[in-house]
Design an enzyme around this catalytic site. Sequence first.
Site, PDB file in Angstrom:
ATOM      1  N   PHE A   1     -15.895  11.703  -6.432  1.00 25.25           N
ATOM      2  CA  PHE A   1     -15.980  12.851  -5.529  1.00 25.25           C
ATOM      3  C   PHE A   1     -14.578  13.303  -5.114  1.00 25.25           C
ATOM      4  O   PHE A   1     -14.276  14.492  -5.100  1.00 25.25           O
ATOM      5  CB  PHE A   1     -16.763  12.495  -4.261  1.00 25.25           C
TER       6      PHE A   1
ATOM      7  N   HIS B   1      -6.180  -2.562 -14.056  1.00 24.86           N
ATOM      8  CA  HIS B   1      -5.682  -2.307 -12.701  1.00 24.86           C
ATOM      9  C   HIS B   1      -6.708  -2.741 -11.654  1.00 24.86           C
ATOM     10  O   HIS B   1      -6.343  -3.069 -10.525  1.00 24.86           O
ATOM     11  CB  HIS B   1      -5.306  -0.837 -12.531  1.00 24.86           C
TER      12      HIS B   1
ATOM     13  N   ASP C   1      -7.509   1.214  -5.610  1.00 26.50           N
ATOM     14  CA  ASP C   1      -6.436   1.523  -6.570  1.00 26.50           C
ATOM     15  C   ASP C   1      -5.135   0.786  -6.256  1.00 26.50           C
ATOM     16  O   ASP C   1      -4.071   1.153  -6.774  1.00 26.50           O
ATOM     17  CB  ASP C   1      -6.159   3.031  -6.582  1.00 26.50           C
TER      18      ASP C   1
ATOM     19  N   VAL D   1      -6.802  18.806 -18.452  1.00 25.84           N
ATOM     20  CA  VAL D   1      -5.661  18.246 -17.716  1.00 25.84           C
ATOM     21  C   VAL D   1      -5.267  16.874 -18.254  1.00 25.84           C
ATOM     22  O   VAL D   1      -4.185  16.704 -18.826  1.00 25.84           O
ATOM     23  CB  VAL D   1      -5.974  18.146 -16.200  1.00 25.84           C
TER      24      VAL D   1
ATOM     25  N   PHE E   1       0.834  -1.206   0.000  1.00 25.69           N
ATOM     26  CA  PHE E   1       0.000   0.000   0.000  1.00 25.69           C
ATOM     27  C   PHE E   1       0.869   1.256   0.000  1.00 25.69           C
ATOM     28  O   PHE E   1       0.551   2.242  -0.680  1.00 25.69           O
ATOM     29  CB  PHE E   1      -0.927   0.014   1.213  1.00 25.69           C
TER      30      PHE E   1
END
Length: 479
Positions: free
Chosen positions: A209, A145, A119, A265, A52
């Site tokens: 969010f 992923h 993730d 972006v 992690f």
Amino acid sequence: MGATYCDEELPSKNFALASTDDRRFTKHIHDNVHGNIYIDPLSLKFVDTEQFQRLRDLKQLGFSYMVYPGAVHSRFEHSLGVYWLASEAINRLKTYQGLELDIDHFDTQTVKLAGLLHDLGHGPFSHTFEREFLPRVCNGQKWSHEEMSLKMIDHVVDEHNIDIDSESLKRVKEMIIASENGTSKSFKEKLFLYDIVANGRNGIDVDKFDYIVRDSRACGLGCNFQFQRVLETMRVIDDEICYRAKEYLTIQKLFAARADLHRMVYMHAKVKAIEMMFVDAMTKANDVLCISSYIDEPAEYWKLDDTILKAIETSSSQDLKESRDLILRIRRRELYQFCNEFAVPKDKLEYFKNVTPQDIVCSQNSSHPILHEEDIVVSNVKIDLTRGRNNPLESISFFKDYESNEKFNIKDDLVSHLLPTSYQDMIVRVYSKKPHLVEAVSEAFENFQLKIYGKKAQVHATPEKKKRKRLRHICGGGV
């Protein structure tokens, strides 16, 4: 970094008996977006693993920081943010409908873990690794992923002997891939829980969010989407999270803000140029470093992160010279040159096929230097509101007020005639790898547009074209 540990230590108690809402038994972290975040003991066991912690070395926005210098935040921060918002969402539902929905500790813990670990399987430099690099070197092998996140979770549990029951683990993993596979079929009850982290029904979830607000702030962009209003007003009806009808425009801003981030972006023309150069460098380095061989086993995969760029750049191996030269060009801002772009007409989107370098080469002028496919890069950029050419708000259920138990859909034309009538953009951009071929590539691309669509839409003139136009003006059209 945006999220930092505080110095206080955890009380030496039996964590398994502690409530996840009891902050005496949590780790306190301060985040620059959400403020104080409290990590419960079970979640902390996952956070305090090398797998992690690897997320600290994965930039959330890949190479966007080379255009927006502030965009250096990591997947680590984002994962903590999603964990916290998942916790906030489930606790709000528990406060307002806890008895009705029978939300228990099992539900709360699995939702929070899904947010934290969603993730864990991400590759280097955001989605570039997964969508651009691996398709080139893996001969059509499907890889995502999300699926790697599931493997990594199992690996972490086994490697660190984390005490979590199999049913909890199963539900956590199903919640992570809910947006890919739709709602869970193995759990017949409480399907609304799968709407929180990765919403497969309509795309409204705490993952968005967090990254919309976090990415906008990091890039110095304004964000008028208020996720707090959505969290405060959501309600479960018929096992689905629904939203108050008055918040229609608030939710519409969620999808609009996401599209703006993609346009300004994530898909920025220079960001894409840098990404394509790095993908070329990685592809050339793959035979030497065997990068693609890491993707099958979590025990090896966790070693991959953004430091691979520095590893290539500082290597003295002659076999990596071409890759080093490309990275050096990135450092010196000698990028692949943007030539032109073309927005695919709305009525052609349904039948659009990706443009290739071969298409451009076949449209070149004989008066220019001969172009080869390896001289050209084409970027087919798709920007939508999460549902392709469809309006995502049509799949969202609303309710009138808190006294009502009826859910319904709302059509755009019942809200405002100023809302968009099209929900997808497809932009084709062409780049030249060699500066002296920019004009030839640009002309060939315009010829291709004329051949396919019967018109050309020059959005950005190349520097060479601007110079020629100035000379024509000065010389009265004689150049």
